[in-house]
Structure formats: structure tokens, C-alpha cells
Design a protein around this motif. Structure first.
Motif, PDB file in Angstrom:
ATOM      1  N   ALA A   1       0.836  -1.199   0.000  1.00  0.00           N
ATOM      2  CA  ALA A   1       0.000   0.000   0.000  1.00  0.00           C
ATOM      3  C   ALA A   1       0.873   1.252   0.000  1.00  0.00           C
ATOM      4  O   ALA A   1       0.584   2.225  -0.711  1.00  0.00           O
ATOM      5  N   LEU A   2       1.963   1.243   0.778  1.00  0.00           N
ATOM      6  CA  LEU A   2       2.893   2.372   0.799  1.00  0.00           C
ATOM      7  C   LEU A   2       3.499   2.599  -0.588  1.00  0.00           C
ATOM      8  O   LEU A   2       3.563   3.719  -1.080  1.00  0.00           O
ATOM      9  N   LEU A   3       3.948   1.523  -1.219  1.00  0.00           N
ATOM     10  CA  LEU A   3       4.560   1.650  -2.539  1.00  0.00           C
ATOM     11  C   LEU A   3       3.570   2.173  -3.577  1.00  0.00           C
ATOM     12  O   LEU A   3       3.955   2.899  -4.494  1.00  0.00           O
ATOM     13  N   GLN A   4       2.319   1.814  -3.437  1.00  0.00           N
ATOM     14  CA  GLN A   4       1.311   2.293  -4.372  1.00  0.00           C
ATOM     15  C   GLN A   4       1.035   3.775  -4.175  1.00  0.00           C
ATOM     16  O   GLN A   4       0.718   4.491  -5.118  1.00  0.00           O
ATOM     17  N   ARG A   5       1.171   4.264  -2.937  1.00  0.00           N
ATOM     18  CA  ARG A   5       0.957   5.694  -2.661  1.00  0.00           C
ATOM     19  C   ARG A   5       2.207   6.526  -2.939  1.00  0.00           C
ATOM     20  O   ARG A   5       2.124   7.636  -3.423  1.00  0.00           O
ATOM     21  N   GLU A   6       3.371   6.001  -2.577  1.00  0.00           N
ATOM     22  CA  GLU A   6       4.638   6.725  -2.658  1.00  0.00           C
ATOM     23  C   GLU A   6       5.491   6.137  -3.775  1.00  0.00           C
ATOM     24  O   GLU A   6       6.366   5.315  -3.534  1.00  0.00           O
TER      25      GLU A   6
END
Length: 92
Positions: free
Chosen positions: A55-60
Motif C-alpha cells: 500500500a505504501l509503494l502504491q501511494r509513494e
């Protein structure tokens, strides 16, 4: 899991593929040392961590893992009586 099953699944080559993406030699060693687990109590939290990271990689999009310094030698030396760390070891 049997060594034959790991061979059939090409587990070691898969770990090598992931290890080549590690940001440090220490990280690559840690990846290559991984072994499958059947412990649901360990697996469930690990999967939750992976989901959070995805989820972090998809946002950032621009986020990248910084290199982790290999402190094994510095930690070995600091265990010797009378030794001290220099500024670089302290920073790392």
C-alpha cells in the motif's frame, strides 16, 4: 518442507533473484537465509506487513529503501575491551 520440495519449487534461485534487489550485502545475505514456515502465527503478521508495504509503494511512487550499513565488524570490534567507534561507525 523437504529439500526435494524446495528444489522442485526452485526456492534457492527465487531467493537469489530477490537478493539481487537488496540494497546491501547484509540484506542479500538475510534474504538467502530465509526458509519457508508453516507457523500461521508467524505467517499472518508477515503477510499483513507485506500488505502495508505494498500500500505504501502504491501511494509513494518515488520511495526507495535506503542502504543498510553492515555493522558486523564494528559490532565485533566494540566488544573488545578498550575499543571505541569512530565517527563513521557511530553514524552508521
Amino acid at each position: 518442507m523437504s529439500s526435494h520440495a524446495l528444489d522442485v519449487l526452485e526456492f534457492a534461485p527465487a531467493l537469489d533473484t530477490v537478493a539481487r534487489l537488496a540494497s546491501s550485502d547484509l540484506g542479500a545475505e538475510s534474504v538467502r537465509a530465509l526458509r519457508p514456515s508453516l507457523d500461521v502465527g508467524w505467517i499472518a503478521p508477515e503477510l499483513a506487513t507485506v500488505s502495508e508495504f505494498m500500500a505504501l509503494l502504491q501511494r509513494e511512487v518515488r520511495w526507495g529503501m535506503p542502504a543498510v550499513p553492515d555493522l558486523r565488524e564494528a559490532l565485533r570490534r566494540i566488544g573488545l575491551e578498550g575499543s571505541v567507534w569512530d565517527a563513521h561507525a557511530m553514524r552508521d
